[in-house]
Design a protein around this motif. Structure first.
Motif, PDB file in Angstrom:
ATOM      1  N   SER A   1       0.823  -1.211   0.000  1.00 11.76           N
ATOM      2  CA  SER A   1       0.000   0.000   0.000  1.00 11.76           C
ATOM      3  C   SER A   1       0.858   1.264   0.000  1.00 11.76           C
ATOM      4  O   SER A   1       0.520   2.247  -0.672  1.00 11.76           O
TER       5      SER A   1
ATOM      6  N   ALA B   1      -7.547   4.625  -4.384  1.00 14.26           N
ATOM      7  CA  ALA B   1      -7.152   3.443  -3.604  1.00 14.26           C
ATOM      8  C   ALA B   1      -8.355   2.793  -2.938  1.00 14.26           C
ATOM      9  O   ALA B   1      -8.413   1.568  -2.791  1.00 14.26           O
TER      10      ALA B   1
ATOM     11  N   LEU C   1      -9.484  -1.205  -2.318  1.00 13.89           N
ATOM     12  CA  LEU C   1      -9.578  -1.694  -0.944  1.00 13.89           C
ATOM     13  C   LEU C   1     -11.016  -1.786  -0.455  1.00 13.89           C
ATOM     14  O   LEU C   1     -11.262  -2.288   0.645  1.00 13.89           O
TER      15      LEU C   1
ATOM     16  N   ASP D   1      -2.607  -0.450  -8.843  1.00 19.26           N
ATOM     17  CA  ASP D   1      -3.839  -1.147  -8.483  1.00 19.26           C
ATOM     18  C   ASP D   1      -3.561  -2.597  -8.109  1.00 19.26           C
ATOM     19  O   ASP D   1      -4.161  -3.140  -7.181  1.00 19.26           O
TER      20      ASP D   1
ATOM     21  N   LEU E   1      -2.278  -2.679  -4.678  1.00 18.57           N
ATOM     22  CA  LEU E   1      -3.357  -2.510  -3.714  1.00 18.57           C
ATOM     23  C   LEU E   1      -4.166  -3.796  -3.541  1.00 18.57           C
ATOM     24  O   LEU E   1      -4.626  -4.103  -2.433  1.00 18.57           O
TER      25      LEU E   1
END
Length: 315
Positions: free
Chosen positions: A93, A105, A109, A162, A165
Motif C-alpha cells: 500500500s 485506492a 480496498l 492497483d 493494492l
C-alpha cells in the motif's frame, strides 16, 4: 457456546474504533510518501519504518504487561499475521500510494470487508447465510460504485499500483482473519505486538537502509508517526479484540465505512471535498451494515440451528 449479544455489541464498538483509526491510514500514507510530482519518503521506508517504530513500542508494552511467551503452536499463525499486516499490507500500500490518490485506492480496498469475512468464515468453519452474503456484496458494491464515481476520469483501471493494492488487500484479509483467531486464546494487544517483534529483525535494517537522505516536510513526518503508532500498533488493539468478541465474519463488515471515513479525514489533510454524494452513499452503507449484522451465521461443525440475529458465531 453461542456468542452473547453484549459481546457482539462490544465487538462492533471496538471494531468501529479500529476502523476509525485505520481510516486515516491511506490519507496519512499519501502525505508521508508524497506524489510522483512531489515525492517525500519512499514507500519501502514508510512500510519498514512504521513497523520498526511499532515493534519498539510493542517490546516495551510486552515487558510492562509481563506477557507470557506464545506457545509453540502459536508462532506459525503469528508469522502469518506478520506477513499479512506487518510486511504485506504496509509495503504494497505504501508503494502504491505514491502513484494513486486516496479516493482511487478506496476503489480497490473497498472489497476488503468481503475478503476478511471470507477468510474468517473459512478459518472459523462458519457458513454465513445467503442474506448475510447479499448484504456484504451489496455493501461492497456500494463502496466500489461510490469510489468509481469519485475517481472521475481516472476510472477503474488495473495499473501497477492497483495490482499492489489488490495484494495489500489480500494480505490484510489474511492477517485480520488469523489475528482474530489468535485473539481468542491470546490477548488481542499481545497478538499484534508479537507479530511486530517477529518482523523487527527484517524491518529494522531495511528502515535504516531506506532512511531518507533528502529534506522531508514536517507534515510528512507527522503522518509517518501516525501510521507507525496508530495504524500499525494501537489500532490493532481495538480491531483484533473486536473481531474476537463479535466474530470475524460480522465485525469485518464495519470496514465498509472505512472509505467514507477516509474521505472525511482527507478533507483537511489532502484538500479533498466532502459533498452530498459522499453523505448519501455513506448513509446507504451504514444501513446495509446494520441489516447485515442481523443475519444468521451457521457453524458448519455443528448440527444445531443457525445462530439467531445478533449471534455472530458459535465456538
Amino acid at each position: 457456546m453461542t456468542t452473547q449479544p453484549h459481546a457482539i455489541r462490544n465487538g462492533l464498538l471496538l471494531g468501529t474504533l479500529g476502523v476509525v483509526i485505520f481510516a486515516l491510514t491511506l490519507p496519512m500514507t499519501r502525505l508521508a510518501v508524497g506524489s510522483a510530482a512531489a515525492p517525500q519518503m519512499s514507500g519501502v521506508f514508510v512500510a519498514a519504518g512504521r513497523a520498526t517504530v511499532a515493534a519498539i513500542l510493542a517490546i516495551v508494552f510486552l515487558a510492562v504487561t509481563r506477557a507470557p511467551s506464545p506457545k509453540r503452536g502459536d508462532w506459525l499463525p503469528l508469522g502469518v499475521v506478520a506477513l499479512g499486516v506487518v510486511f504485506g499490507f504496509p509495503l504494497f500500500s505504501s508503494i502504491a500510494m505514491r502513484h494513486v490518490e486516496a479516493v482511487h485506492a478506496s476503489v480497490i480496498l473497498g472489497v476488503l470487508p468481503l475478503a476478511t469475512a471470507s477468510v474468517g468464515a473459512w478459518l472459523h468453519r462458519q457458513r454465513p447465510s445467503a442474506g448475510f452474503w447479499a448484504c456484504a456484496g451489496l455493501g461492497t458494491a456500494l463502496v466500489v460504485v461510490f469510489a468509481v464515481l469519485r475517481s472521475g476520469q481516472s476510472g477503474l483501471t488495473l495499473k501497477g499500483a492497483d495490482l499492489l493494492l489488490l495484494l495489500a488487500m489480500a494480505c490484510a484479509a489474511v492477517g485480520y482473519g488469523v489475528g482474530a483467531l489468535l485473539s481468542q486464546r491470546l490477548r488481542a494487544d499481545h497478538v499484534i505486538c508479537w507479530a511486530l517483534v517477529l518482523g523487527l529483525p527484517l524491518n529494522l535494517p531495511i528502515a535504516l537502509a531506506e532512511y531518507p537522505q533528502e529534506a522531508i516536510k514536517i507534515e510528512a513526518w507527522w503522518a509517518f508517526f501516525y501510521v507507525a503508532v496508530f495504524s500499525q500498533w494501537l489500532g490493532f488493539f481495538a480491531w483484533y479484540r473486536g473481531l474476537a468478541l463479535g466474530g470475524t465474519v460480522r465485525v469485518s463488515q464495519v470496514q465498509l465505512l472505512q472509505p467514507f471515513l477516509s474521505m472525511v479525514f482527507a478533507v483537511p489533510i489532502l484538500g479533498e471535498r466532502l459533498d452530498a454524494l459522499t453523505v448519501g452513499f455513506g448513509l446507504a452503507v451504514v444501513t446495509v451494515v446494520f441489516v447485515g449484522r442481523t443475519m444468521p451465521v451457521r457453524n458448519t461443525l455443528s448440527t444445531s440451528k443457525p445462530t439467531p440475529p445478533l449471534g455472530a458465531k458459535s465456538s
